[in-house]
Motif scaffolding. Structure first.
Motif, mmCIF file in Angstrom:
data_model
loop_
_atom_site.group_PDB
_atom_site.id
_atom_site.type_symbol
_atom_site.label_atom_id
_atom_site.label_comp_id
_atom_site.label_asym_id
_atom_site.label_seq_id
_atom_site.Cartn_x
_atom_site.Cartn_y
_atom_site.Cartn_z
ATOM 1 N N VAL A 113 3.241 3.710 -1.452
ATOM 2 C CA VAL A 113 3.784 4.086 -2.748
ATOM 3 C C VAL A 113 5.236 4.514 -2.576
ATOM 4 O O VAL A 113 6.077 4.253 -3.412
ATOM 5 C CB VAL A 113 2.947 5.241 -3.356
ATOM 6 C CG1 VAL A 113 3.549 5.732 -4.651
ATOM 7 C CG2 VAL A 113 1.518 4.805 -3.551
ATOM 8 N N LEU A 127 0.372 12.093 -9.262
ATOM 9 C CA LEU A 127 -0.456 11.524 -8.211
ATOM 10 C C LEU A 127 -1.235 12.611 -7.481
ATOM 11 O O LEU A 127 -0.657 13.592 -7.017
ATOM 12 C CB LEU A 127 0.423 10.760 -7.210
ATOM 13 C CG LEU A 127 1.301 9.663 -7.800
ATOM 14 C CD1 LEU A 127 2.262 9.135 -6.743
ATOM 15 C CD2 LEU A 127 0.463 8.546 -8.372
ATOM 16 N N VAL A 157 -4.558 -0.948 -9.644
ATOM 17 C CA VAL A 157 -3.917 0.366 -9.703
ATOM 18 C C VAL A 157 -3.771 0.812 -11.151
ATOM 19 O O VAL A 157 -3.370 0.039 -12.011
ATOM 20 C CB VAL A 157 -2.534 0.327 -9.020
ATOM 21 C CG1 VAL A 157 -1.811 1.655 -9.162
ATOM 22 C CG2 VAL A 157 -2.687 -0.044 -7.561
ATOM 23 N N ILE A 206 -3.078 8.666 -1.763
ATOM 24 C CA ILE A 206 -3.105 8.820 -3.206
ATOM 25 C C ILE A 206 -4.477 8.363 -3.689
ATOM 26 O O ILE A 206 -4.889 7.231 -3.429
ATOM 27 C CB ILE A 206 -1.986 8.003 -3.880
ATOM 28 C CG1 ILE A 206 -0.614 8.346 -3.266
ATOM 29 C CG2 ILE A 206 -1.999 8.205 -5.383
ATOM 30 C CD1 ILE A 206 -0.214 9.799 -3.355
ATOM 31 N N GLU A 218 0.805 -1.214 0.000
ATOM 32 C CA GLU A 218 0.000 0.000 0.000
ATOM 33 C C GLU A 218 0.842 1.270 0.000
ATOM 34 O O GLU A 218 0.366 2.333 -0.358
ATOM 35 C CB GLU A 218 -0.927 0.043 1.222
ATOM 36 C CG GLU A 218 -1.947 -1.067 1.256
ATOM 37 C CD GLU A 218 -1.476 -2.264 2.082
ATOM 38 O OE1 GLU A 218 -0.259 -2.380 2.354
ATOM 39 O OE2 GLU A 218 -2.319 -3.085 2.451
ATOM 40 N N ARG A 223 -6.207 3.084 -3.573
ATOM 41 C CA ARG A 223 -6.697 1.998 -4.437
ATOM 42 C C ARG A 223 -6.230 0.649 -3.902
ATOM 43 O O ARG A 223 -7.017 -0.292 -3.793
ATOM 44 C CB ARG A 223 -6.192 2.164 -5.868
ATOM 45 C CG ARG A 223 -7.065 2.998 -6.734
ATOM 46 C CD ARG A 223 -6.552 2.958 -8.182
ATOM 47 N NE ARG A 223 -7.575 3.445 -9.052
ATOM 48 C CZ ARG A 223 -8.537 2.702 -9.581
ATOM 49 N NH1 ARG A 223 -8.580 1.422 -9.343
ATOM 50 N NH2 ARG A 223 -9.447 3.246 -10.348
ATOM 51 N N LYS A 224 -4.937 0.535 -3.612
ATOM 52 C CA LYS A 224 -4.401 -0.735 -3.090
ATOM 53 C C LYS A 224 -5.013 -1.055 -1.742
ATOM 54 O O LYS A 224 -5.325 -2.201 -1.443
ATOM 55 C CB LYS A 224 -2.881 -0.673 -2.976
ATOM 56 C CG LYS A 224 -2.176 -0.782 -4.282
ATOM 57 C CD LYS A 224 -0.670 -0.796 -4.088
ATOM 58 C CE LYS A 224 0.047 -0.815 -5.410
ATOM 59 N NZ LYS A 224 1.508 -0.766 -5.248
ATOM 60 N N ASP A 268 -7.776 8.851 -6.908
ATOM 61 C CA ASP A 268 -7.978 9.105 -8.334
ATOM 62 C C ASP A 268 -8.360 10.555 -8.598
ATOM 63 O O ASP A 268 -7.909 11.161 -9.565
ATOM 64 C CB ASP A 268 -9.054 8.180 -8.896
ATOM 65 C CG ASP A 268 -8.619 6.722 -8.905
ATOM 66 O OD1 ASP A 268 -7.424 6.442 -8.689
ATOM 67 O OD2 ASP A 268 -9.480 5.859 -9.131
ATOM 68 N N CYS A 316 -1.294 4.337 -1.245
ATOM 69 C CA CYS A 316 -2.219 4.205 -2.369
ATOM 70 C C CYS A 316 -3.574 3.721 -1.845
ATOM 71 O O CYS A 316 -3.697 2.588 -1.377
ATOM 72 C CB CYS A 316 -1.665 3.224 -3.390
ATOM 73 S SG CYS A 316 -2.760 2.977 -4.790
#
Length: 167
Positions: free
Chosen positions: A59, A94, A82, A109, A57, A75-76, A111, A73
């Motif tokens: 980054v 980012l 990702v 991080i 997770e 998303r993770k 979207d 992250c």
């Protein structure tokens, strides 16, 4: 003659006491809410130092105005695939939300960052029983908006990297 009694408290603006404020973000198509009191910054990061052997997770690390920030992250963290966004020069760009947690600086991080919204406390609902268990471990509840659900994240759980909800 002066009185040492303090002045009466100023009443809150109408509706503010019964409202919850969120910074909205997106991970994929899902709208998420972060309690506004926990958000320190919104920024774009493109210089990340990778940390060998760090959890998936993480980054990496970045420098935000002289402060070392751990970039995570979202998303993770939420178990999503990702995707990378590139700037005009082909560098990874980012979108990050700055959060302080237990005296440490973090960058989530995401979207996209949306707007700040104020919702009435009465619209806050518990998590649906069928919500994915990874998401359920990282969220506190939902708000039903006109055309979608706002999932409210528990930032303490999101930033607790020892939490292995998928295990």
């Amino acid at each position: 003659m002066s009185s040492s009694a303090s002045p009466p408290p100023v009443p809150a603006a109408p509706g503010f006491g019964n409202s919850l404020d969120y910074v909205t973000i997106r991970v994929g198509e899902q709208l998420l809410g972060l309690p506004i009191g926990r958000v320190q910054d919104v920024f774009i990061a493109n210089r990340i130092t990778i940390v060998p052997r760090a959890p998936d997770e993480i980054v990496g690390l970045l420098n935000l105005r002289g402060r070392i920030v751990t970039a995570i992250c979202l998303r993770k963290r939420l178990g999503r695939p990702v995707t990378l966004k590139l700037d005009g020069q082909g560098r990874t760009e980012l979108t990050a939300i700055g959060i302080d947690h237990d005296g440490e600086a973090y960058a989530l991080i995401v979207d996209a960052v949306g707007e700040v919204i104020r919702l009435d406390r009465s619209t806050f609902e518990p998590l649906p029983v069928h919500l994915d268990r990874v998401w359920a471990a990282l969220a506190t509840g939902i708000h039903r908006l006109a055309d979608e659900l706002l999932v409210v994240l528990d930032l303490d759980a999101v930033l607790d990297l020892d939490l292995r909800s998928a295990a």
